[in-house]
Design a protein around this motif. Structure first.
Motif, PDB file in Angstrom:
ATOM      1  N   ILE A 116       2.042  -6.410  -2.358  1.00  0.00           N
ATOM      2  CA  ILE A 116       1.264  -5.170  -2.413  1.00  0.00           C
ATOM      3  C   ILE A 116       2.095  -4.011  -1.872  1.00  0.00           C
ATOM      4  N   THR A 117       2.761  -4.238  -0.740  1.00  0.00           N
ATOM      5  CA  THR A 117       3.608  -3.187  -0.162  1.00  0.00           C
ATOM      6  C   THR A 117       4.746  -2.836  -1.112  1.00  0.00           C
ATOM      7  N   ALA A 118       5.370  -3.856  -1.692  1.00  0.00           N
ATOM      8  CA  ALA A 118       6.465  -3.613  -2.644  1.00  0.00           C
ATOM      9  C   ALA A 118       5.959  -2.859  -3.865  1.00  0.00           C
ATOM     10  N   ALA A 119       4.754  -3.203  -4.323  1.00  0.00           N
ATOM     11  CA  ALA A 119       4.173  -2.514  -5.480  1.00  0.00           C
ATOM     12  C   ALA A 119       3.902  -1.051  -5.156  1.00  0.00           C
ATOM     13  N   VAL A 120       3.433  -0.805  -3.936  1.00  0.00           N
ATOM     14  CA  VAL A 120       3.176   0.575  -3.512  1.00  0.00           C
ATOM     15  C   VAL A 120       4.491   1.353  -3.475  1.00  0.00           C
ATOM     16  N   HIS A 121       5.524   0.769  -2.867  1.00  0.00           N
ATOM     17  CA  HIS A 121       6.837   1.431  -2.823  1.00  0.00           C
ATOM     18  C   HIS A 121       7.366   1.667  -4.234  1.00  0.00           C
ATOM     19  N   ARG A 122       7.233   0.658  -5.059  1.00  0.00           N
ATOM     20  CA  ARG A 122       7.735   0.747  -6.434  1.00  0.00           C
ATOM     21  C   ARG A 122       7.000   1.823  -7.219  1.00  0.00           C
ATOM     22  N   GLY A 123       5.707   1.915  -7.017  1.00  0.00           N
ATOM     23  CA  GLY A 123       4.903   2.881  -7.769  1.00  0.00           C
ATOM     24  C   GLY A 123       4.990   4.297  -7.231  1.00  0.00           C
ATOM     25  N   CYS A 124       5.118   4.440  -5.916  1.00  0.00           N
ATOM     26  CA  CYS A 124       5.108   5.770  -5.313  1.00  0.00           C
ATOM     27  C   CYS A 124       6.447   6.476  -5.395  1.00  0.00           C
ATOM     28  N   THR A 125       7.518   5.758  -5.270  1.00  0.00           N
ATOM     29  CA  THR A 125       8.838   6.386  -5.221  1.00  0.00           C
ATOM     30  C   THR A 125       9.112   7.240  -6.454  1.00  0.00           C
ATOM     31  N   PRO A 126       8.941   6.711  -7.671  1.00  0.00           N
ATOM     32  CA  PRO A 126       9.224   7.565  -8.835  1.00  0.00           C
ATOM     33  C   PRO A 126       8.295   8.762  -8.941  1.00  0.00           C
ATOM     34  N   ARG A 127       7.013   8.558  -8.665  1.00  0.00           N
ATOM     35  CA  ARG A 127       6.066   9.677  -8.797  1.00  0.00           C
ATOM     36  C   ARG A 127       6.327  10.739  -7.739  1.00  0.00           C
TER      37      ARG A 127
END
Length: 136
Positions: A116-127
């Motif tokens: 979940i944390t990795a998904a958040v990092h993955r999703g937030c960084t580009p946006r």
């Protein structure tokens, strides 16, 4: 007075390269050795004399189009590099892993976090940093 007065085409090309000036170069004259040297040094085209007026104009148009595309690509790359510099160390790590093709589960394992944390990092960084182009 022109700084290149009295210089040949290859000399002008070399001086421009030394000065870091990257513009299309079209040379019109010379034999095979000069042609090879000009092309290896980055000349866009080498026209042999006599050439048609339209051939010269077409070559200029093609050189300008290629130069415009090259400048756009360099500007886009510079912009992405600036955006990348603006990422935190953690965001860079995540972005590097995403770009390398890793899945969220693999990223979480590498970072020692939950999926979940990795998904958040993955999703937030580009946006957040608008660096999604780098992942393409």
């Amino acid at each position: 007075m022109c700084a290149f007065l009295g210089m040949g085409g290859l000399e002008v090309q070399q001086k421009l390269l030394e000065a870091g000036i990257n513009i299309p170069i079209i040379i019109a004259h010379g034999g095979i050795p000069m042609t090879v040297k000009a092309m290896k040094s980055g000349a866009f085209e080498f026209l042999t004399k006599p050439f048609r007026h339209q051939e010269f104009l077409d070559t200029i148009q093609q050189a300008l189009q290629r130069d415009q595309l090259s400048r756009r690509q360099r500007n886009a790359m510079a912009e992405l590099q600036e955006r990348y510099k603006g990422l935190t160390a953690r965001e860079r790590k995540v972005m590097d892993l995403v770009v390398s093709g890793m899945q969220t589960k693999q990223i979480a394992s590498m970072l020692g976090t939950s999926e979940i944390t990795a998904a958040v990092h993955r999703g937030c960084t580009p946006r957040r940093k608008r660096t999604h182009e780098a992942a393409r």
